[in-house]
Structures are given as C-alpha cells and as structure tokens.
Scaffold this motif. Structure first.
Motif, PDB file in Angstrom:
ATOM      1  N   VAL A 124       0.833  -1.205   0.000  1.00  0.00           N
ATOM      2  CA  VAL A 124       0.000   0.000   0.000  1.00  0.00           C
ATOM      3  C   VAL A 124       0.872   1.262   0.000  1.00  0.00           C
ATOM      4  O   VAL A 124       0.596   2.216  -0.725  1.00  0.00           O
TER       5      VAL A 124
ATOM      6  N   ASN B  55       0.722   3.888  -3.016  1.00  0.00           N
ATOM      7  CA  ASN B  55       0.299   5.261  -2.751  1.00  0.00           C
ATOM      8  C   ASN B  55       1.375   6.272  -3.118  1.00  0.00           C
ATOM      9  O   ASN B  55       1.065   7.357  -3.622  1.00  0.00           O
TER      10      ASN B  55
ATOM     11  N   ARG C  40       1.194   6.507  -6.967  1.00  0.00           N
ATOM     12  CA  ARG C  40       0.011   7.249  -7.414  1.00  0.00           C
ATOM     13  C   ARG C  40       0.133   8.737  -7.081  1.00  0.00           C
ATOM     14  O   ARG C  40      -0.189   9.594  -7.914  1.00  0.00           O
ATOM     15  N   ASP C  41       0.589   9.041  -5.886  1.00  0.00           N
ATOM     16  CA  ASP C  41       0.738  10.437  -5.480  1.00  0.00           C
ATOM     17  C   ASP C  41       1.735  11.156  -6.383  1.00  0.00           C
ATOM     18  O   ASP C  41       1.502  12.289  -6.802  1.00  0.00           O
TER      19      ASP C  41
ATOM     20  N   GLU D 109     -10.956   6.993  -5.078  1.00  0.00           N
ATOM     21  CA  GLU D 109     -10.206   6.669  -3.861  1.00  0.00           C
ATOM     22  C   GLU D 109     -10.669   5.348  -3.251  1.00  0.00           C
ATOM     23  O   GLU D 109      -9.856   4.511  -2.852  1.00  0.00           O
TER      24      GLU D 109
ATOM     25  N   TRP E  54      -9.542   2.566  -5.513  1.00  0.00           N
ATOM     26  CA  TRP E  54      -8.092   2.368  -5.356  1.00  0.00           C
ATOM     27  C   TRP E  54      -7.816   1.494  -4.135  1.00  0.00           C
ATOM     28  O   TRP E  54      -7.046   0.533  -4.211  1.00  0.00           O
ATOM     29  N   SER E  55      -8.463   1.799  -3.049  1.00  0.00           N
ATOM     30  CA  SER E  55      -8.282   1.022  -1.826  1.00  0.00           C
ATOM     31  C   SER E  55      -8.689  -0.433  -2.043  1.00  0.00           C
ATOM     32  O   SER E  55      -7.997  -1.365  -1.612  1.00  0.00           O
TER      33      SER E  55
ATOM     34  N   LEU F  86      -6.109  -2.273  -4.120  1.00  0.00           N
ATOM     35  CA  LEU F  86      -4.950  -2.691  -3.323  1.00  0.00           C
ATOM     36  C   LEU F  86      -5.285  -3.891  -2.450  1.00  0.00           C
ATOM     37  O   LEU F  86      -4.452  -4.796  -2.282  1.00  0.00           O
TER      38      LEU F  86
END
Length: 189
Positions: free
Chosen positions: A83, A87, A90-91, A169, A172-173, A176
């Motif tokens: 994760v 992240n 992606r960020d 969002e 996305w979670s 993952l």
C-alpha cells in the motif's frame, strides 16, 4: 561557449517543471530556450536533442520516485509495504504528470540500467519476498503490479473514473486489497 548558469542538471529540472505544467509532448528545446531567454543553439552545448532532454527528465523522475517509495517503505512489510509503495507511486503521478509521462519513455538497456529503474525493481522484489514469491513468479507479479498501478493512474488522470458515484479513492483502496489477496494466494505454475 556555454552560457553562464546553464547546466544539464538545471535544464533537466526546468524541463521537468515545464512538463508538469504543459505536458511532456510540449517540452521542446525551443520552449526551454524561451524559458531561459536564450537561443535554441545555446542549449545544444548541454543537450543532444529533445529526445536526450526527455530521457534526462525520465532519469530525474525515476530517481525522485525511487526516493519517495524508499521513504514510504521504511519499516513496512507485507500489505503495508504494498500500500505504501502504491500510494507513493500514485501520489507522484498526480503531483508530477509530466515527469510521470517521462518515466514511460522507452529507455535503451544501458540507460535503463544506469537509472533508478533498478531501484524500483529491487524495492518491488523486496515487497514480493514478503509474500514468499520467488522467480519466475516475482517477475510476473512485478509486471502485474506495474500494469495495475500505471493503468489506474492513467485512467484516473484522463478522467476515466469521474462518471460514477463511487469515488476513485474507494476503488483504489479495494484494488490494493485485491492485489494483496492475489499476492497472498499466488497460483502455482
């Protein structure tokens, strides 16, 4: 003679910033020369051509992302590491769209080997060892992760998820979570 203050590093950073503002395809030697208030020819002392400039931006972006991922991974393992890696990836793509695009430039094997691409691979392999994956499964899993991250980020950047009430969002979670489940239950060959 080189114009005072112009260096390959300074030009690369300026090109990366410009790519984030106007898109990688709009980064040209002429655009960069205008930014510095010089003639195009002044930049050819430091750069071969626009492709050389884009490869330099790709190298910068790969190194920046590797540093961010390494920081995010510190002290993490298993799903937490997955994760954190995802992240950070992606960020970075969201904050630096032009640099992210540059990371997709096809690098020749020698340039790729000298870049931070190797660090990305090593960090991903470290995550996968936490899932008890060894070769050739690691290579397949790396390709799956990169394809998923890149595909998701690319679709999100172009507005591909904005037409549904479920937020990107949340999806996305869940993505993952699904990747973690797949890695924990990797199918035997």
């Amino acid at each position: 003679m080189a114009r005072a203050g112009l260096t390959p590093e300074r030009l690369t950073l300026a090109a990366a910033e410009l790519a984030d503002e106007v898109g990688l395809d709009n980064v040209t030697v002429s655009a960069l020369a205008r930014l510095f208030g010089v003639k195009d020819a002044s930049l050819y002392f430091h750069l071969k051509n626009v492709q050389d400039l884009r490869i330099r931006v790709a190298g910068l972006a790969l190194a920046e992302l590797a540093d961010r991922v390494a920081d995010a991974l510190a002290g993490r393992a298993g799903k937490d590491a997955l994760v954190a890696f995802a992240n950070a990836y992606r960020d970075y793509a969201k904050r630096h769209p032009g640099r992210y695009a540059a990371m997709q430039v096809d690098l020749d094997p020698e340039t790729a080997a000298a870049s931070a691409a190797r660090r990305h691979s090593e960090m991903t392999r470290a995550i996968l060892r936490g899932y008890q994956l060894s070769e050739p499964d690691q290579t397949d899993a790396i390709r799956m992760l990169h394809s998923t991250f890149h595909g998701y980020v690319s679709l999100e950047r172009t507005g591909g998820f904005r037409h549904h009430p479920r937020t990107a969002e949340v999806s996305w979670s869940r993505t993952l979570d699904a990747l973690d489940a797949v890695l924990r239950n990797w199918p035997p060959e």
